[in-house]
Write a protein that holds these residues in place. Structure first.
Motif, PDB file in Angstrom:
ATOM      1  N   SER A  30       9.945  -2.111  -5.632  1.00 16.64           N
ATOM      2  CA  SER A  30      10.244  -3.491  -5.245  1.00 16.64           C
ATOM      3  C   SER A  30      11.633  -3.895  -5.717  1.00 16.64           C
ATOM      4  O   SER A  30      12.382  -4.546  -4.974  1.00 16.64           O
ATOM      5  CB  SER A  30       9.210  -4.458  -5.831  1.00 16.64           C
ATOM      6  OG  SER A  30       8.010  -4.379  -5.130  1.00 16.64           O
ATOM      7  N   ARG A  31      11.975  -3.529  -6.941  1.00 12.50           N
ATOM      8  CA  ARG A  31      13.312  -3.854  -7.458  1.00 12.50           C
ATOM      9  C   ARG A  31      14.397  -3.166  -6.640  1.00 12.50           C
ATOM     10  O   ARG A  31      15.433  -3.752  -6.333  1.00 12.50           O
ATOM     11  CB  ARG A  31      13.436  -3.440  -8.931  1.00 12.50           C
ATOM     12  CG  ARG A  31      12.821  -4.426  -9.902  1.00 12.50           C
ATOM     13  CD  ARG A  31      13.200  -4.130 -11.342  1.00 12.50           C
ATOM     14  NE  ARG A  31      12.815  -2.796 -11.783  1.00 12.50           N
ATOM     15  CZ  ARG A  31      11.613  -2.456 -12.238  1.00 12.50           C
ATOM     16  NH1 ARG A  31      10.667  -3.372 -12.305  1.00 12.50           N
ATOM     17  NH2 ARG A  31      11.360  -1.233 -12.629  1.00 12.50           N
ATOM     18  N   THR A  38      14.205  -1.975  -3.466  1.00  9.76           N
ATOM     19  CA  THR A  38      14.226  -2.289  -2.025  1.00  9.76           C
ATOM     20  C   THR A  38      14.179  -3.779  -1.721  1.00  9.76           C
ATOM     21  O   THR A  38      14.388  -4.163  -0.577  1.00  9.76           O
ATOM     22  CB  THR A  38      13.020  -1.636  -1.324  1.00  9.76           C
ATOM     23  OG1 THR A  38      11.815  -2.211  -1.872  1.00  9.76           O
ATOM     24  CG2 THR A  38      13.025  -0.125  -1.499  1.00  9.76           C
ATOM     25  N   ARG A  39      13.813  -4.571  -2.725  1.00  5.84           N
ATOM     26  CA  ARG A  39      13.608  -6.015  -2.572  1.00  5.84           C
ATOM     27  C   ARG A  39      12.423  -6.332  -1.647  1.00  5.84           C
ATOM     28  O   ARG A  39      12.335  -7.425  -1.080  1.00  5.84           O
ATOM     29  CB  ARG A  39      14.876  -6.711  -2.098  1.00  5.84           C
ATOM     30  CG  ARG A  39      15.976  -6.669  -3.141  1.00  5.84           C
ATOM     31  CD  ARG A  39      17.132  -7.570  -2.767  1.00  5.84           C
ATOM     32  NE  ARG A  39      18.110  -7.646  -3.821  1.00  5.84           N
ATOM     33  CZ  ARG A  39      19.128  -6.805  -3.990  1.00  5.84           C
ATOM     34  NH1 ARG A  39      19.273  -5.799  -3.143  1.00  5.84           N
ATOM     35  NH2 ARG A  39      19.990  -6.963  -4.966  1.00  5.84           N
ATOM     36  N   LEU A  40      11.545  -5.357  -1.476  1.00  7.89           N
ATOM     37  CA  LEU A  40      10.328  -5.576  -0.695  1.00  7.89           C
ATOM     38  C   LEU A  40       9.255  -6.159  -1.615  1.00  7.89           C
ATOM     39  O   LEU A  40       9.259  -5.904  -2.820  1.00  7.89           O
ATOM     40  CB  LEU A  40       9.825  -4.261  -0.102  1.00  7.89           C
ATOM     41  CG  LEU A  40      10.675  -3.651   1.000  1.00  7.89           C
ATOM     42  CD1 LEU A  40      10.183  -2.250   1.355  1.00  7.89           C
ATOM     43  CD2 LEU A  40      10.662  -4.545   2.232  1.00  7.89           C
ATOM     44  N   PRO A  41       8.314  -6.911  -1.064  1.00  5.20           N
ATOM     45  CA  PRO A  41       7.242  -7.460  -1.898  1.00  5.20           C
ATOM     46  C   PRO A  41       6.343  -6.340  -2.450  1.00  5.20           C
ATOM     47  O   PRO A  41       6.201  -5.277  -1.841  1.00  5.20           O
ATOM     48  CB  PRO A  41       6.463  -8.381  -0.956  1.00  5.20           C
ATOM     49  CG  PRO A  41       6.915  -8.055   0.411  1.00  5.20           C
ATOM     50  CD  PRO A  41       8.212  -7.324   0.328  1.00  5.20           C
ATOM     51  N   LEU A  42       5.753  -6.623  -3.586  1.00  2.12           N
ATOM     52  CA  LEU A  42       4.900  -5.657  -4.273  1.00  2.12           C
ATOM     53  C   LEU A  42       3.788  -5.127  -3.367  1.00  2.12           C
ATOM     54  O   LEU A  42       3.472  -3.938  -3.390  1.00  2.12           O
ATOM     55  CB  LEU A  42       4.307  -6.306  -5.527  1.00  2.12           C
ATOM     56  CG  LEU A  42       3.673  -5.402  -6.549  1.00  2.12           C
ATOM     57  CD1 LEU A  42       4.666  -4.350  -7.055  1.00  2.12           C
ATOM     58  CD2 LEU A  42       3.151  -6.214  -7.723  1.00  2.12           C
ATOM     59  N   LYS A  43       3.227  -5.988  -2.542  1.00  2.00           N
ATOM     60  CA  LYS A  43       2.165  -5.573  -1.626  1.00  2.00           C
ATOM     61  C   LYS A  43       2.631  -4.404  -0.733  1.00  2.00           C
ATOM     62  O   LYS A  43       1.893  -3.449  -0.512  1.00  2.00           O
ATOM     63  CB  LYS A  43       1.756  -6.768  -0.763  1.00  2.00           C
ATOM     64  CG  LYS A  43       0.362  -6.734  -0.262  1.00  2.00           C
ATOM     65  CD  LYS A  43       0.063  -8.036   0.459  1.00  2.00           C
ATOM     66  CE  LYS A  43      -1.391  -8.361   0.268  1.00  2.00           C
ATOM     67  NZ  LYS A  43      -1.774  -9.596   0.912  1.00  2.00           N
ATOM     68  N   LEU A  44       3.858  -4.483  -0.244  1.00  3.24           N
ATOM     69  CA  LEU A  44       4.387  -3.419   0.620  1.00  3.24           C
ATOM     70  C   LEU A  44       4.729  -2.161  -0.169  1.00  3.24           C
ATOM     71  O   LEU A  44       4.537  -1.045   0.326  1.00  3.24           O
ATOM     72  CB  LEU A  44       5.622  -3.903   1.382  1.00  3.24           C
ATOM     73  CG  LEU A  44       5.367  -4.902   2.499  1.00  3.24           C
ATOM     74  CD1 LEU A  44       6.676  -5.342   3.145  1.00  3.24           C
ATOM     75  CD2 LEU A  44       4.429  -4.317   3.542  1.00  3.24           C
ATOM     76  N   THR A  45       5.221  -2.325  -1.385  1.00  4.82           N
ATOM     77  CA  THR A  45       5.564  -1.120  -2.147  1.00  4.82           C
ATOM     78  C   THR A  45       4.307  -0.407  -2.644  1.00  4.82           C
ATOM     79  O   THR A  45       4.326   0.805  -2.801  1.00  4.82           O
ATOM     80  CB  THR A  45       6.551  -1.421  -3.297  1.00  4.82           C
ATOM     81  OG1 THR A  45       6.019  -2.421  -4.156  1.00  4.82           O
ATOM     82  CG2 THR A  45       7.894  -1.868  -2.735  1.00  4.82           C
ATOM     83  N   TYR A  46       3.218  -1.147  -2.834  1.00  2.00           N
ATOM     84  CA  TYR A  46       1.939  -0.466  -3.099  1.00  2.00           C
ATOM     85  C   TYR A  46       1.561   0.399  -1.897  1.00  2.00           C
ATOM     86  O   TYR A  46       1.091   1.530  -2.050  1.00  2.00           O
ATOM     87  CB  TYR A  46       0.809  -1.468  -3.362  1.00  2.00           C
ATOM     88  CG  TYR A  46       0.627  -1.859  -4.807  1.00  2.00           C
ATOM     89  CD1 TYR A  46       0.539  -0.902  -5.819  1.00  2.00           C
ATOM     90  CD2 TYR A  46       0.500  -3.190  -5.162  1.00  2.00           C
ATOM     91  CE1 TYR A  46       0.342  -1.271  -7.129  1.00  2.00           C
ATOM     92  CE2 TYR A  46       0.308  -3.569  -6.479  1.00  2.00           C
ATOM     93  CZ  TYR A  46       0.236  -2.604  -7.459  1.00  2.00           C
ATOM     94  OH  TYR A  46       0.038  -2.971  -8.768  1.00  2.00           O
TER      95      TYR A  46
END
Length: 172
Positions: free
Chosen positions: A62-63, A65-73
């Motif tokens: 997330s850090r 890519t700046r993607l939300p945690l839900k997506l990085t999971y």
């Protein structure tokens, strides 16, 4: 898949890179996706599979890519499933990264690391070596008690079960 097609297309480049890395350990978190093209084109003798706590891995993604945690999971799940759906036909040595920070568990992980690297395991040096080489920032970014999404928790538990089985087999 796109990765398979690109792996076939880049096979000679992967083989050349593999030859240039002969006898060296290579670290790349993308190997979860790229192991198949690498094992098809280069001499991969064994794999060290380092499992970080899924929350820590997802937060790191997330850090970056700046993607939300839900997506990085979801990215974490995809990488895990990709690797373990067809693991390479070479020994896979599994270590739990967070266990390196646990004085009661670190020696077992160090034994696996030494086995992978072909070095003698010297239990009396485990603490000293790990204290020198572990990233001190990661000591404070651990989240072992955070509740995980069900699929993430299931996959993490499956890998840790594989690791436990691996340790049983090594001990005989």
């Amino acid at each position: 898949s796109l990765i398979r097609r690109r792996g076939r297309k880049l096979r000679s480049e992967i083989a050349e890179l593999g030859r240039s890395l002969e006898g060296k350990m290579v670290k790349d978190p993308r190997f979860s996706y790229l192991m198949e093209p690498w094992t098809a084109a280069a001499d991969v003798r064994s794999v060290l599979y380092v499992l970080r706590h899924p929350r820590e891995a997802a937060m790191s993604m997330s850090r970056q890519t700046r993607l939300p945690l839900k997506l990085t999971y979801l990215g974490w799940v995809d990488a895990i499933e990709k690797f373990w759906s067809s693991p390479p036909a070479v020994p896979v040595h599994i270590v739990d990264y967070n266990a390196f920070f646990d004085p009661a568990a670190r020696d077992l992980e160090m034994r696996t690391l030494c086995e992978f690297s072909g070095r003698a395991h010297r239990p009396e040096l485990t603490g000293e070596v790990l204290d020198k080489v572990l990233d001190s920032k990661l000591r404070t970014q651990r989240h072992p008690t955070i509740e995980l999404p069900a699929k993430v928790a299931q996959l993490s538990a499956e890998i840790l079960d594989r690791k436990t089985q691996q340790h049983r087999e090594v001990r005989g």
